[in-house]
Design an enzyme around this catalytic site. Structure first.
Site, short mmCIF file in Angstrom:
data_model
loop_
_atom_site.label_atom_id
_atom_site.label_comp_id
_atom_site.label_asym_id
_atom_site.label_seq_id
_atom_site.Cartn_x
_atom_site.Cartn_y
_atom_site.Cartn_z
CE1 TYR A 139 -3.84 2.23 0.18
CE2 TYR A 139 -2.55 3.40 1.84
CZ TYR A 139 -3.62 3.36 0.96
OH TYR A 139 -4.47 4.43 0.86
CD GLN A 155 -11.47 2.63 -0.05
OE1 GLN A 155 -11.57 2.60 1.17
NE2 GLN A 155 -11.52 3.74 -0.75
CG ASN A 205 -5.90 7.10 6.69
OD1 ASN A 205 -6.15 5.91 6.84
ND2 ASN A 205 -6.58 7.86 5.84
CB THR A 256 5.19 10.64 10.24
OG1 THR A 256 6.59 10.48 10.45
CG2 THR A 256 4.86 12.12 10.14
CD GLN A 306 9.52 13.14 9.67
OE1 GLN A 306 8.75 12.22 9.48
NE2 GLN A 306 10.40 13.52 8.76
CG ASP A 342 11.33 10.65 5.78
OD1 ASP A 342 11.05 9.69 6.52
OD2 ASP A 342 11.07 11.83 6.09
CD GLU A 351 3.31 -32.68 26.47
OE1 GLU A 351 2.85 -33.07 25.37
OE2 GLU A 351 3.98 -31.65 26.59
#
Length: 441
Positions: free
Chosen positions: A129, A193, A224, A247, A269, A372, A426
């Site tokens: 993404y 989406q 976001n 960020t 930033q 960055d 066990e």
């Protein structure tokens, strides 16, 4: 511009520090409630839902879900020469940095005829993404694609929001970067989406290839709060890197720091988003005052001055005054910043003592913008304090560790009695039988 939190004379526990340090109030649960119906629509309605949601959230209905090859080729052809050159250098450095992360297979011998091998296998398909909101982050194409390629992933898909001013396709420079990296599967889809598209897949890929996307194994990339919430919601259906949200930067500085440098990095930033966090931790009130003055001067002439002012004056930003360097280290460890800069005497040795940070930038000539874009590191990093337990994006996000156990008759015989003993301890006796019967065959 930035509020001050005075911790001098106060020795708080890490949990107490986290409660008083500046940080945006992010309610991931509220965001999760909002993205669930979006994910549900994508899962049940496929491409039709994606088109409707793009129109709703991005203001444009793409011509197709998948970006046609000619659009990618044109974007690369029209990329300005200086931007292409800068991208090529960023790719070169990122490839060197990420190829060095690839772990080597290992074989452990446990005795005669007994060995365990560990091999690393790339996942088969990934969905990457790339945000396209206030800033179309072309650098995120590099940061997502290069480690996936270094890991050996065979099928790579990229999604980025459609843009009204680009005929409904993702931002042109993002498309060009994909083409430059050899990624031809690019989708005009953004937000929660897009995460749903990657997780569940849409279409059948045969009758309408332009509006189909096969599901992936892993989803990575920043976004976001809604992207982060969607990634949390689909975890388990697919793997994710982390919930990389808005960020943030913390700067640990003493009286030796250059105020103009510190101010510029805090501003850099804040430029990302009005909700971005910028925090200065220092034992020098004089430095804090000088940084505040420099921030005012630099912000006045900045292109995005309103956005910067909003971020720096928000509850997620501030100056934290501490007693001394030891106190400052404790504070930044509790804060666990996405980006942490060290502007102190003996900065490298101070950096070695930091336990919690997504990435650490050492000294006056290692600003966060270096990471960055072009440092050779990765800028997809854990935010919101999750650097206490999470790592930045790297090849490990796209690799699986597979153990291969190979014993012969001698190797098994040596441990069969102990195996049977543990099986009975066990109350799982059939486990012991599985080993014992091999003695007679």
């Amino acid at each position: 511009m930035m509020r001050t939190i005075d911790l001098r004379g106060r020795r708080l526990t890490p949990s107490e520090l986290r409660a008083v340090l500046p940080r945006a109030e992010v309610n991931i649960e509220v965001a999760s409630q909002r993205v669930r119906p979006i994910l549900g629509r994508v899962r049940s309605e496929g491409a039709a839902a994606l088109s409707d949601l793009s129109e709703r959230f991005d203001g444009v209905r793409p011509h197709s879900l998948r970006v046609p090859a000619p659009v990618l080729e044109t974007a690369l052809q029209e990329l300005p020469a200086d931007v292409r050159s800068a991208l090529e250098e960023a790719i070169r450095r990122a490839r060197l940095g990420h190829e060095a992360q690839v772990p080597k297979p290992a074989t452990t011998s446990l005795g005669p005829g007994a060995q365990v091998r560990q091999k690393w296998v790339p996942v088969q398909r990934v969905g990457l993404y790339v945000p396209g909101g206030l800033a179309a982050l072309v650098s995120s194409v590099v940061m997502n694609v290069v480690p996936a390629q270094a890991a050996g992933v065979g099928s790579i898909a990229v999604a980025s929001p459609p843009q009204k001013d680009n005929d409904g396709w993702p931002e042109t420079t993002i498309l060009a970067a994909c083409a430059l990296l050899g990624v031809d599967e690019v989708y005009a889809a953004g937000g929660a989406q897009a995460i749903g598209m990657f997780a569940y897949g849409v279409g059948d890929g045969e009758s309408d290839e332009a509006n189909s996307c096969a599901p992936v194994d892993v989803v990575t990339g920043p976004g976001n709060i809604y992207v982060a919430a969607a990634k949390r919601a689909v975890l388990g259906v697919v793997g994710i890197d982390s919930e990389a949200g808005t960020t943030e930067i913390a700067v640990l500085a003493d009286e030796t720091a250059e105020p103009a440098f510190v101010a510029a990095d805090l501003i850099s930033q804040a430029e990302h988003d009005p909700a971005a966090g910028s925090v200065l931790v220092t034992d020098s009130p004089a430095l804090a005052a000088s940084v505040d003055e420099a921030i005012g001067e630099q912000t006045d002439v900045a292109k995005h001055h309103q956005r910067i002012r909003t971020a720096l004056s928000g509850p997620q930003s501030g100056v934290v005054l501490v007693d001394d360097l030891e106190h400052g280290i404790a504070v930044v460890d509790a804060y666990a910043a996405e980006h942490l800069e060290i502007h102190t005497a003996e900065a490298a040795s101070v950096a070695d003592r930091i336990q919690n940070a997504g990435a650490i930038f050492v000294g006056p000539y290692s600003p966060v913008p270096l990471g960055d874009y072009i440092a050779g590191s990765n800028h997809v990093l854990p935010t919101g304090g999750t650097a206490r337990f999470a790592s930045g994006l790297g090849v490990q996000a796209y690799l699986k560790s597979v153990q291969v156990i190979e014993y012969d008759r001698t190797g098994l015989e040596e441990v069969t009695d102990q195996l049977i003993t543990l099986a009975h301890a066990e109350d799982l006796p059939a486990h012991g039988v599985a080993a014992r019967l091999r003695r007679t065959r």
